[in-house]
Scaffold this motif. Structure first.
Motif, PDB file in Angstrom:
ATOM      1  N   VAL A 193       0.926  -1.129  -0.126  1.00  0.00           N
ATOM      2  CA  VAL A 193      -0.155   0.106   0.018  1.00  0.00           C
ATOM      3  C   VAL A 193       0.854   1.323   0.057  1.00  0.00           C
ATOM      4  O   VAL A 193       2.157   1.140   0.292  1.00  0.00           O
ATOM      5  N   GLY A 194       0.092   2.291  -0.248  1.00  0.00           N
ATOM      6  CA  GLY A 194       0.786   3.710  -0.531  1.00  0.00           C
ATOM      7  C   GLY A 194      -0.049   4.825  -0.543  1.00  0.00           C
ATOM      8  O   GLY A 194      -1.180   4.530  -0.288  1.00  0.00           O
ATOM      9  N   VAL A 195       0.497   5.918  -0.077  1.00  0.00           N
ATOM     10  CA  VAL A 195      -0.252   7.053  -0.060  1.00  0.00           C
ATOM     11  C   VAL A 195       0.216   8.157  -1.154  1.00  0.00           C
ATOM     12  O   VAL A 195       1.314   8.315  -1.178  1.00  0.00           O
ATOM     13  N   PRO A 196      -0.826   8.780  -1.813  1.00  0.00           N
ATOM     14  CA  PRO A 196      -0.349   9.811  -2.718  1.00  0.00           C
ATOM     15  C   PRO A 196       0.334  11.078  -2.363  1.00  0.00           C
ATOM     16  O   PRO A 196      -0.244  11.721  -1.142  1.00  0.00           O
ATOM     17  N   GLU A 197       1.375  11.348  -2.962  1.00  0.00           N
ATOM     18  CA  GLU A 197       1.894  12.601  -2.436  1.00  0.00           C
ATOM     19  C   GLU A 197       2.186  13.357  -3.632  1.00  0.00           C
ATOM     20  O   GLU A 197       2.109  12.817  -4.673  1.00  0.00           O
ATOM     21  N   GLN A 198       2.578  14.647  -3.802  1.00  0.00           N
ATOM     22  CA  GLN A 198       3.158  15.528  -4.847  1.00  0.00           C
ATOM     23  C   GLN A 198       4.069  14.576  -5.595  1.00  0.00           C
ATOM     24  O   GLN A 198       5.273  14.300  -4.910  1.00  0.00           O
ATOM     25  N   GLY A 199       4.201  14.250  -6.792  1.00  0.00           N
ATOM     26  CA  GLY A 199       5.088  13.400  -7.399  1.00  0.00           C
ATOM     27  C   GLY A 199       4.952  11.949  -7.535  1.00  0.00           C
ATOM     28  O   GLY A 199       5.714  11.314  -8.366  1.00  0.00           O
ATOM     29  N   GLY A 200       3.804  11.405  -7.047  1.00  0.00           N
ATOM     30  CA  GLY A 200       3.669  10.062  -7.178  1.00  0.00           C
ATOM     31  C   GLY A 200       2.830   9.343  -5.848  1.00  0.00           C
ATOM     32  O   GLY A 200       2.383  10.111  -4.960  1.00  0.00           O
ATOM     33  N   LEU A 201       3.059   8.054  -5.838  1.00  0.00           N
ATOM     34  CA  LEU A 201       2.677   7.290  -4.749  1.00  0.00           C
ATOM     35  C   LEU A 201       3.627   6.839  -3.749  1.00  0.00           C
ATOM     36  O   LEU A 201       4.489   6.237  -4.428  1.00  0.00           O
ATOM     37  N   ARG A 202       3.683   7.173  -2.667  1.00  0.00           N
ATOM     38  CA  ARG A 202       4.623   6.967  -1.742  1.00  0.00           C
ATOM     39  C   ARG A 202       4.358   5.553  -0.887  1.00  0.00           C
ATOM     40  O   ARG A 202       3.162   5.243  -0.513  1.00  0.00           O
ATOM     41  N   TYR A 203       5.474   4.609  -1.065  1.00  0.00           N
ATOM     42  CA  TYR A 203       4.965   3.294  -0.562  1.00  0.00           C
ATOM     43  C   TYR A 203       5.058   3.446   0.998  1.00  0.00           C
ATOM     44  O   TYR A 203       6.265   4.007   1.684  1.00  0.00           O
ATOM     45  N   VAL A 204       4.295   2.985   1.644  1.00  0.00           N
ATOM     46  CA  VAL A 204       4.181   3.044   3.058  1.00  0.00           C
ATOM     47  C   VAL A 204       4.219   1.669   3.854  1.00  0.00           C
ATOM     48  O   VAL A 204       3.981   1.493   5.141  1.00  0.00           O
ATOM     49  N   GLY A 205       4.521   0.487   3.094  1.00  0.00           N
ATOM     50  CA  GLY A 205       4.416  -0.886   3.660  1.00  0.00           C
ATOM     51  C   GLY A 205       3.361  -1.929   3.191  1.00  0.00           C
ATOM     52  O   GLY A 205       2.928  -1.734   2.481  1.00  0.00           O
ATOM     53  N   ARG A 206       3.625  -2.825   3.767  1.00  0.00           N
ATOM     54  CA  ARG A 206       2.443  -4.034   3.397  1.00  0.00           C
ATOM     55  C   ARG A 206       1.645  -4.246   4.803  1.00  0.00           C
ATOM     56  O   ARG A 206       2.105  -4.134   5.747  1.00  0.00           O
ATOM     57  N   VAL A 207       0.536  -4.715   4.428  1.00  0.00           N
ATOM     58  CA  VAL A 207      -0.369  -5.016   5.460  1.00  0.00           C
ATOM     59  C   VAL A 207      -1.035  -6.426   5.188  1.00  0.00           C
ATOM     60  O   VAL A 207      -1.607  -6.834   3.973  1.00  0.00           O
ATOM     61  N   GLY A 208      -0.880  -7.210   6.356  1.00  0.00           N
ATOM     62  CA  GLY A 208      -1.364  -8.698   6.066  1.00  0.00           C
ATOM     63  C   GLY A 208      -2.732  -8.872   6.144  1.00  0.00           C
ATOM     64  O   GLY A 208      -3.668  -7.906   6.595  1.00  0.00           O
ATOM     65  N   VAL A 209      -3.379  -9.655   5.138  1.00  0.00           N
ATOM     66  CA  VAL A 209      -4.794  -9.815   5.242  1.00  0.00           C
ATOM     67  C   VAL A 209      -4.814 -11.387   5.686  1.00  0.00           C
ATOM     68  O   VAL A 209      -4.069 -12.155   5.806  1.00  0.00           O
ATOM     69  N   SER A 210      -6.246 -11.764   5.990  1.00  0.00           N
ATOM     70  CA  SER A 210      -6.435 -13.148   6.714  1.00  0.00           C
ATOM     71  C   SER A 210      -8.025 -13.742   6.276  1.00  0.00           C
ATOM     72  O   SER A 210      -8.799 -12.686   5.885  1.00  0.00           O
ATOM     73  N   GLY A 211      -7.923 -15.124   6.433  1.00  0.00           N
ATOM     74  CA  GLY A 211      -9.244 -15.582   6.153  1.00  0.00           C
ATOM     75  C   GLY A 211      -9.910 -15.178   4.719  1.00  0.00           C
ATOM     76  O   GLY A 211      -9.152 -15.261   3.855  1.00  0.00           O
ATOM     77  N   ASP A 212     -11.224 -14.869   4.601  1.00  0.00           N
ATOM     78  CA  ASP A 212     -11.665 -14.406   3.420  1.00  0.00           C
ATOM     79  C   ASP A 212     -11.106 -13.314   2.716  1.00  0.00           C
ATOM     80  O   ASP A 212     -11.158 -13.336   1.480  1.00  0.00           O
ATOM     81  N   GLU A 213     -10.630 -12.487   3.398  1.00  0.00           N
ATOM     82  CA  GLU A 213     -10.170 -11.462   2.752  1.00  0.00           C
ATOM     83  C   GLU A 213      -8.759 -11.850   1.780  1.00  0.00           C
ATOM     84  O   GLU A 213      -8.268 -11.153   0.975  1.00  0.00           O
ATOM     85  N   ARG A 214      -8.318 -13.086   2.166  1.00  0.00           N
ATOM     86  CA  ARG A 214      -7.099 -13.522   1.134  1.00  0.00           C
ATOM     87  C   ARG A 214      -7.395 -13.752  -0.299  1.00  0.00           C
ATOM     88  O   ARG A 214      -6.788 -13.797  -1.174  1.00  0.00           O
ATOM     89  N   ARG A 215      -8.902 -13.953  -0.370  1.00  0.00           N
ATOM     90  CA  ARG A 215      -9.213 -14.432  -1.759  1.00  0.00           C
ATOM     91  C   ARG A 215     -10.193 -13.127  -2.261  1.00  0.00           C
ATOM     92  O   ARG A 215     -10.370 -13.419  -3.525  1.00  0.00           O
ATOM     93  N   ARG A 216     -10.804 -12.522  -1.486  1.00  0.00           N
ATOM     94  CA  ARG A 216     -11.902 -11.665  -1.889  1.00  0.00           C
ATOM     95  C   ARG A 216     -11.432 -10.622  -2.764  1.00  0.00           C
ATOM     96  O   ARG A 216     -12.213 -10.395  -3.843  1.00  0.00           O
ATOM     97  N   PRO A 217     -10.316  -9.949  -2.687  1.00  0.00           N
ATOM     98  CA  PRO A 217      -9.794  -8.898  -3.393  1.00  0.00           C
ATOM     99  C   PRO A 217      -9.084  -9.531  -4.732  1.00  0.00           C
ATOM    100  O   PRO A 217      -9.065  -8.399  -5.700  1.00  0.00           O
ATOM    101  N   VAL A 218      -8.835 -10.543  -4.846  1.00  0.00           N
ATOM    102  CA  VAL A 218      -8.099 -11.090  -6.267  1.00  0.00           C
ATOM    103  C   VAL A 218      -8.476 -10.748  -7.493  1.00  0.00           C
ATOM    104  O   VAL A 218      -8.223 -10.181  -8.438  1.00  0.00           O
TER     105      VAL A 218
END
Length: 512
Positions: free
Chosen positions: A219-244
Motif C-alpha cells: 500500500v501507499g499514499v499519494p503525495e506530490q510526485g506520485g504514490l509513496r510506499y508505506v508498507g505491506r498489510v497482512g490479510v487473513s481469512g476470506d480477505e485473502r481471496r476476496r480482492p484478487v
C-alpha cells in the motif's frame, strides 16, 4: 536514572492517570543551585550546553540542596505535536547562539520528581511525588510540569492525541514507585490508534506458485510526485481471496510506487494499478516511513482517493536524533553526587547539515495551536479537575473540538459561524487561565454566520489580540468581536484593551 515504560493496552481503574507522551529528547535534570546544573540524555550524554536557557529557570525553583527531575525536551511552537526535526536544529549545535535560542525555543516538560532537597523519592508513591513536583511552581515556559488526567478522560485525550499527531499516551499508577533502569508494569505506554486511507499498489502471495492467495497487500499514499510506499498489510481469512478478482483486472508489469520497494518484498510481488482504496488501522510511522502495526480494515468506495496524510518531520528525511528519546529504553542509575555524565567534546559535536542550516524558521502565522498554549490549557484543565470537574470536562471537550478545527487542511471551506465556534472554545480555555483578567464580548448577527471565510483567519486575529493587548497588561482587559455588512462584503472587527482594532473583510453570505 530513567524508568522505562511498558507498552500495551490502557489500564482501567481510579488509581491510574494518563497524559500525552510528547515526542522529544528524554532528559534528566540535576539541579544544584550555586554549584552546577546538568542536563543528561537517557544515554548519559551531557546536553547542558545545548540548552543554556533552561538552567536559570531550574535553579530559580530549586530548594537549597537541589533536586532531580525526569522530563522531555520539546521544541516549542509546533503546528501539531512536537517534532524531532525542529528540535534537531538546536541539538545539532553544541553551543547555540542567541539567535538559535530565539528562533527555536525549547521547553523541558517535567513528568516526575526523583530527588528533592537532599532526599531521594524513588520509594515515594507517584501521587506524592506529583504533589511535591506541582509545589515547585513550574507553570510557564521554558520549564513546565505535564498534566496527567484521570483515566476516565481517556477518550477525550485520545481525540486530542489524534488531532495533535501524538503517537502515544502514558498511563501511570498513582501508587507506583520509581524503579530506575527497569520496565514497570505500573507505567504503560498506550499507542494511539489511527485509521488512514491507502491505495493498493500490489500484493505478495502466500505461495508464489499459487498467486491467487494474498499474504499481504502493498500500500501507499499519494503525495506530490506520485504514490509513496508505506508498507505491506497482512490479510487473513476470506480477505485473502476476496480482492484478487478485481485486482487481477488492474495488473501492471512495474511497481506504481515512486522510490524503491524493499527487494525481498518486490521479488514475488504482483503489481496493480493503484485504484483500490482501503482503510488501515495503524499506530504511526516507523523511522523509515512505514506504517507501524498496520491492520487491514477493508476496501472502501474508490470514488475518493484523496488522503489527508502528509509527510511529517519525524518521518524519513528528518534529521536523526543523536540521543535516545524513547521511554522504553532502560538506563542506569547515577546519583546527584556522581551522575557519571559523558561530556561530548566540542570538536566531536556533529555539525548541522546543509538542509538544517538553510531550513527556514516557521512563521508565527503558519502555526495553529502553539505548544505553550496546549500546555497552558491542559494545566488549567488539570487544576479544575478536583474543584470543578464539570467545567474541566467542558473545557477538555472544547479543547478536542478546537484541535480538530485547527487541524483542517488550509483549503477546507469554512464559515464565520464555524470560526466563531473555534474562537469561543479558544477563549474559554484562555479565560480558565487568565480568570477575570480576560473579559469577552461577541456580538455577531446569526444571519452573518453563513459568510464564507478562510479557516483560522479569525482565530489568528483573536489569538494575536489576546497575546498583544490582554496578556501583557496586569489588569487584563476586554476583547470584543463584532461583525457587520459592508460594501465589500462582511467586516469582522476584533478589538483588545486599548489596542488597535483588527478588521477582517470577508465575503458576504449568499443571503441575509
Amino acid at each position: 536514572m530513567q524508568v522505562a515504560a511498558g507498552s500495551g493496552q490502557a489500564p482501567v481503574g481510579p488509581d491510574w492517570v494518563v497524559e500525552l507522551a510528547w515526542t522529544g529528547h528524554r532528559c534528566i535534570a540535576y539541579v544544584e543551585p550555586g554549584r552546577r546544573t546538568r542536563l543528561l540524555s537517557s544515554g548519559g550524554v551531557s546536553m547542558t550546553s545545548a540548552y543554556p536557557e533552561l538552567v536559570p529557570e531550574l535553579e530559580r525553583h530549586s530548594p537549597p540542596r537541589g533536586m532531580v527531575l525526569d522530563g522531555t525536551l520539546v521544541a516549542r511552537g509546533e503546528e501539531h505535536a512536537p517534532r524531532v526535526a525542529r528540535l534537531q536544529r538546536r541539538s545539532a549545535r553544541y553551543r547555540p547562539t542567541e539567535h538559535h535560542i530565539r528562533t527555536v525555543p525549547v521547553d523541558l516538560q517535567v513528568a516526575d520528581l526523583l530527588w528533592l532537597d537532599g532526599h531521594p523519592l524513588f520509594d515515594v508513591p507517584y501521587r506524592e511525588r506529583r504533589t511535591l513536583l506541582e509545589g515547585l511552581g513550574f507553570t510557564s515556559a521554558p520549564v513546565w510540569t505535564t498534566s496527567p488526567m484521570p483515566m476516565s478522560e481517556l477518550p477525550s485525550l485520545l481525540n486530542i492525541a489524534e488531532a495533535k499527531g501524538v503517537e502515544a499516551l502514558h498511563a501511570r499508577h498513582l501508587g507506583s514507585r520509581y524503579k530506575p533502569g527497569q520496565r514497570s508494569p505500573l507505567w504503560v505506554r498506550v499507542p494511539v490508534p489511527r485509521i488512514g486511507r491507502v491505495l493498493v499498489g500490489g500484493w505478495t502471495p502466500v505461495d508464489p506458485r499459487h498467486p491467487d492467495r494474498i499474504a499481504s497487500l502493498l500500500v501507499g499514499v499519494p503525495e506530490q510526485g506520485g504514490l509513496r510506499y508505506v508498507g505491506r498489510v497482512g490479510v487473513s481469512g476470506d480477505e485473502r481471496r476476496r480482492p484478487v478478482a478485481g485486482l487481477r483486472q488492474l495488473h501492471r508489469e512495474s511497481p506504481p510506487f515512486r522510490g524503491d520497494v524493499p527487494p525481498d518484498i518486490a521479488r514475488d510481488a504482483i503489481w496493480v494499478e493503484p485504484r483500490l482504496v482501503g482503510l488501515v488501522d495503524h499506530t504511526g510511522f516507523t523511522a523509515d516511513g512505514r506504517l507501524r502495526l498496520p491492520h487491514w480494515r477493508g476496501a472502501v468506495a474508490s470514488g475518493s482517493a484523496t488522503m489527508a496524510w502528509a509527510r511529517r518531520e519525524d518521518e524519513p528525511g528528518a534529521a536523526p536524533d543523536p540521543t535516545p528519546r524513547h521511554e522504553s529504553e532502560p538506563t542506569r542509575t547515577p546519583t546527584p553526587e556522581d551522575p557519571r555524565e559523558t561530556v561530548v567534546p566540542v570538536d566531536q559535536t556533529p555539525e548541522p547539515t546543509a538542509s538544517q542550516r538553510s531550513a527556514p524558521d516557521e512563521s508565527v502565522e503558519s502555526r495553529r495551536l502553539e505548544q505553550h498554549f496546549v500546555y497552558n490549557s491542559l494545566n488549567a484543565i488539570a487544576s479544575l479537575i478536583r474543584t470543578d470537574p464539570m467545567r474541566a470536562r467542558e473545557l477538555l471537550v472544547g479543547f478536542a473540538d478546537l484541535s480538530r478545527a485547527t487541524d483542517r487542511p488550509a483549503d477546507t471551506p469554512s464559515t464565520l459561524g464555524d470560526e466563531l465556534a473555534a474562537v469561543r472554545d479558544y477563549l474559554a480555555l484562555e479565560q480558565a487561565r487568565f480568570g477575570k483578567r480576560l473579559r469577552v464580548e461577541i456580538a455577531v448577527d446569526p444571519a452573518l454566520h453563513r459568510a464564507p471565510v478562510d479557516p483560522l483567519r479569525l482565530l489568528a486575529a483573536v489569538r494575536d489580540t489576546v497575546q498583544r493587548d490582554i496578556e501583557p497588561r496586569a489588569q487584563g482587559g476586554l476583547l470584543s468581536v463584532t461583525a457587520e455588512l459592508a460594501d465589500r462584503g462582511c467586516t469582522v472587527t476584533v478589538t483588545g484593551a486599548a489596542g488597535e482594532p483588527r478588521v477582517l473583510v470577508l465575503a458576504a453570505p449568499a443571503a441575509v
